[in-house]
Scaffold this motif. Structure first.
Motif, PDB file in Angstrom:
ATOM      1  N   PRO A 215       0.832  -1.177  -0.074  1.00 38.75           N
ATOM      2  CA  PRO A 215       0.180   0.120   0.084  1.00 38.75           C
ATOM      3  C   PRO A 215       0.787   1.060  -0.019  1.00 38.75           C
ATOM      4  N   ASP A 216       0.402   2.314  -0.463  1.00 40.03           N
ATOM      5  CA  ASP A 216       1.083   3.677  -0.357  1.00 40.03           C
ATOM      6  C   ASP A 216       1.056   4.055   0.972  1.00 40.03           C
ATOM      7  N   TRP A 217       0.120   3.920   1.864  1.00 44.36           N
ATOM      8  CA  TRP A 217       0.076   4.266   3.137  1.00 44.36           C
ATOM      9  C   TRP A 217      -0.362   3.164   4.070  1.00 44.36           C
ATOM     10  N   GLY A 218       0.132   3.191   5.251  1.00 46.07           N
ATOM     11  CA  GLY A 218      -0.263   2.138   6.126  1.00 46.07           C
ATOM     12  C   GLY A 218       0.693   1.681   7.175  1.00 46.07           C
ATOM     13  N   LEU A 219       0.338   0.871   8.320  1.00 41.51           N
ATOM     14  CA  LEU A 219       1.339   0.191   9.331  1.00 41.51           C
ATOM     15  C   LEU A 219       1.504  -1.112   8.730  1.00 41.51           C
ATOM     16  N   LEU A 220       2.599  -1.762   8.503  1.00 39.33           N
ATOM     17  CA  LEU A 220       2.942  -3.019   8.074  1.00 39.33           C
ATOM     18  C   LEU A 220       3.905  -3.573   9.169  1.00 39.33           C
ATOM     19  N   GLU A 221       3.119  -5.107   9.573  1.00 39.56           N
ATOM     20  CA  GLU A 221       4.160  -5.594  10.447  1.00 39.56           C
ATOM     21  C   GLU A 221       4.820  -7.029   9.614  1.00 39.56           C
ATOM     22  N   LEU A 222       6.271  -6.895   9.548  1.00 41.12           N
ATOM     23  CA  LEU A 222       7.006  -7.573   8.839  1.00 41.12           C
ATOM     24  C   LEU A 222       7.658  -8.688   9.603  1.00 41.12           C
ATOM     25  N   ASP A 223       7.624  -9.842   9.375  1.00 42.52           N
ATOM     26  CA  ASP A 223       7.983 -10.980   9.947  1.00 42.52           C
ATOM     27  C   ASP A 223       9.085 -11.664   9.430  1.00 42.52           C
ATOM     28  N   ASP A 224      10.469 -11.447   9.773  1.00 46.23           N
ATOM     29  CA  ASP A 224      11.485 -12.287   9.100  1.00 46.23           C
ATOM     30  C   ASP A 224      11.396 -13.799   9.222  1.00 46.23           C
ATOM     31  N   LEU A 225      10.873 -14.668   8.523  1.00 45.79           N
ATOM     32  CA  LEU A 225      10.824 -16.167   8.794  1.00 45.79           C
ATOM     33  C   LEU A 225      11.917 -17.060   9.046  1.00 45.79           C
ATOM     34  N   GLU A 226      13.266 -16.214   9.076  1.00 45.83           N
ATOM     35  CA  GLU A 226      14.338 -17.051   9.022  1.00 45.83           C
ATOM     36  C   GLU A 226      14.944 -16.713  10.562  1.00 45.83           C
ATOM     37  N   GLY A 227      14.098 -15.956  11.123  1.00 43.67           N
ATOM     38  CA  GLY A 227      14.578 -15.954  12.904  1.00 43.67           C
ATOM     39  C   GLY A 227      15.087 -14.443  12.937  1.00 43.67           C
ATOM     40  N   ALA A 228      14.875 -13.374  12.284  1.00 46.03           N
ATOM     41  CA  ALA A 228      15.423 -11.980  12.662  1.00 46.03           C
ATOM     42  C   ALA A 228      14.309 -11.294  13.216  1.00 46.03           C
ATOM     43  N   GLY A 229      13.080 -11.847  13.571  1.00 47.28           N
ATOM     44  CA  GLY A 229      12.214 -11.008  14.410  1.00 47.28           C
ATOM     45  C   GLY A 229      11.041 -10.315  13.822  1.00 47.28           C
ATOM     46  N   ARG A 230      10.204  -9.595  14.481  1.00 48.18           N
ATOM     47  CA  ARG A 230       9.363  -8.803  13.767  1.00 48.18           C
ATOM     48  C   ARG A 230       9.809  -7.325  13.878  1.00 48.18           C
ATOM     49  N   ARG A 231       9.007  -6.483  12.760  1.00 50.98           N
ATOM     50  CA  ARG A 231       9.182  -5.184  12.893  1.00 50.98           C
ATOM     51  C   ARG A 231       7.859  -4.414  12.407  1.00 50.98           C
ATOM     52  N   LEU A 232       7.620  -3.366  13.073  1.00 43.93           N
ATOM     53  CA  LEU A 232       6.601  -2.588  12.591  1.00 43.93           C
ATOM     54  C   LEU A 232       7.105  -1.271  11.577  1.00 43.93           C
ATOM     55  N   VAL A 233       6.562  -1.139  10.410  1.00 46.07           N
ATOM     56  CA  VAL A 233       6.903  -0.300   9.597  1.00 46.07           C
ATOM     57  C   VAL A 233       6.039   0.577   9.136  1.00 46.07           C
ATOM     58  N   PHE A 234       6.153   2.059   9.020  1.00 47.31           N
ATOM     59  CA  PHE A 234       4.915   2.831   8.456  1.00 47.31           C
ATOM     60  C   PHE A 234       5.320   2.993   6.905  1.00 47.31           C
ATOM     61  N   MET A 235       4.401   2.637   6.113  1.00 47.58           N
ATOM     62  CA  MET A 235       4.600   2.770   4.749  1.00 47.58           C
ATOM     63  C   MET A 235       4.039   3.856   4.169  1.00 47.58           C
ATOM     64  N   ARG A 236       4.779   4.448   3.407  1.00 41.02           N
ATOM     65  CA  ARG A 236       4.466   5.989   2.819  1.00 41.02           C
ATOM     66  C   ARG A 236       4.968   5.839   1.355  1.00 41.02           C
ATOM     67  N   PRO A 237       4.609   6.721   0.239  1.00 43.56           N
ATOM     68  CA  PRO A 237       4.820   6.746  -1.076  1.00 43.56           C
ATOM     69  C   PRO A 237       6.415   6.654  -0.984  1.00 43.56           C
ATOM     70  N   ALA A 238       7.040   7.346  -0.537  1.00 45.15           N
ATOM     71  CA  ALA A 238       8.525   7.518  -0.858  1.00 45.15           C
ATOM     72  C   ALA A 238       9.330   6.126  -0.497  1.00 45.15           C
ATOM     73  N   ILE A 244      10.390  -0.893  -3.873  1.00 42.10           N
ATOM     74  CA  ILE A 244      10.126  -1.479  -5.167  1.00 42.10           C
ATOM     75  C   ILE A 244      11.255  -1.390  -6.053  1.00 42.10           C
ATOM     76  N   ALA A 245      12.080  -0.309  -5.973  1.00 46.50           N
ATOM     77  CA  ALA A 245      13.238  -0.003  -6.547  1.00 46.50           C
ATOM     78  C   ALA A 245      14.547  -0.947  -6.050  1.00 46.50           C
ATOM     79  N   ARG A 246      14.616  -1.352  -4.872  1.00 48.55           N
ATOM     80  CA  ARG A 246      15.386  -2.225  -4.363  1.00 48.55           C
ATOM     81  C   ARG A 246      15.176  -3.669  -4.859  1.00 48.55           C
ATOM     82  N   GLU A 247      13.901  -3.875  -4.709  1.00 49.05           N
ATOM     83  CA  GLU A 247      13.389  -5.345  -5.240  1.00 49.05           C
ATOM     84  C   GLU A 247      13.779  -5.547  -6.810  1.00 49.05           C
ATOM     85  N   ALA A 248      13.574  -4.545  -7.350  1.00 54.41           N
ATOM     86  CA  ALA A 248      13.935  -4.439  -8.950  1.00 54.41           C
ATOM     87  C   ALA A 248      15.176  -4.444  -9.072  1.00 54.41           C
TER      88      ALA A 248
END
Length: 284
Positions: A215-238, A244-248
């Motif tokens: 999403p352009d905006w919103g709170l995302l809870e990211l879970d590293d499935l290989e053991g690095a834990g969870r992290r809350l990220v505030f998603m915004r357009p920038a 997306i650029a890093r994934e590309a």
């Protein structure tokens, strides 16, 4: 109503294959059986059964001409499957379900034309519970489905891929390497280099939820499935654009390394489409 049969995955190994055992693919050897290749003087291939009478009668030097044929031979087909914990990711589609559908379809397609199919699963180490020696048995696809349905993805990495590459030493094979390839670049390069004597086909298991579906905006809870834990990220357009650029860039690095050692990667996401796989393999 009868169920429609799934199309085969159609593949064509690069180059001619060694060996004289009858199979479906172009071989290096020439002889009396197979696909017509050319005509040669009798002394080059003294086989009276293959004398071309018409060509012999037309020969101005009154030589005897023999038809030579291109041998057809089989090739071992292998699937190397990453079973690290990141393969448990289930966004728009279940990643392991996609991998299972691909491997099962590939096994059925290979054995149907007489090619033996083998399977190796890896996380930090080789997984003996997800290993099948190459076989042409018509039950191979069902065996693959059973093994993968019971497979557990809990490892913290895919370090076993280097050992899998060593296990595949010997005659050239066609190797499908299935992973999300969230490995260090050096590890990808090492594994690809170790498999480069084979016909290597990387299969990238992706998902729109990892990049385009953010999403352009919103709170995302990211879970590293290989053991690095969870992290809350505030998603915004920038941040989304950078993500997306890093994934590309990651996928472009994978493409560059794959092309240097074999074929460009095939991206498997959303659903398994055998026709799309075939188009990729025949066009690569």
């Amino acid at each position: 109503m009868t169920e429609t049969a799934q199309p085969d995955i159609v593949y064509r190994p690069r180059g001619r294959l060694p060996g004289t055992r009858p199979g479906a693919h172009r071989g290096r050897e020439a002889g009396g059986l197979g696909t017509f290749r050319d005509q040669v003087p009798f002394l080059r291939m003294p086989d009276a059964r293959r004398i071309d009478v018409r060509a012999t009668l037309r020969d101005p030097f009154e030589g005897t001409v023999v038809r030579r044929f291109e041998a057809r031979t089989p090739i071992e087909v292998w699937a190397l499957l990453d079973l690290s914990a990141s393969m448990r990711f289930a966004g728009a589609a279940d990643r392991m379900a996609l991998a299972c559908a691909f491997c099962t379809g590939l096994a059925a397609s290979a054995t149907r034309i007489g090619d033996p199919f083998g399977l190796i699963g890896c996380d930090e180490d080789l997984r003996d519970d997800v290993f099948l020696a190459p076989s042409r048995a018509p039950t191979r696809a069902a065996e693959v489905a059973r093994r993968l349905a019971a497979a557990d993805c809990s490892g913290r990495g895919a370090g076993g891929m280097a050992a899998a590459a060593r296990r595949l030493a010997g005659r050239p094979k066609i190797v499908f390497l299935l992973s999300d390839f969230r490995w260090p670049e050096a590890q990808i390069a090492e594994v690809f280099a170790a498999l480069s004597r084979h016909d290597l086909v990387p299969v990238l298991l992706g998902d729109a939820a990892e990049a385009e579906g953010l999403p352009d905006w919103g709170l995302l809870e990211l879970d590293d499935l290989e053991g690095a834990g969870r992290r809350l990220v505030f998603m915004r357009p920038a941040l989304r654009r950078r993500w997306i650029a890093r994934e590309a860039a990651r996928i472009e690095t994978l493409r560059r390394l794959a092309t240097a050692h074999g074929r460009p990667p095939f991206r498997l996401a959303g659903r398994f489409d055998p026709d799309a796989v075939s188009r990729h393999l025949l066009g690569a």
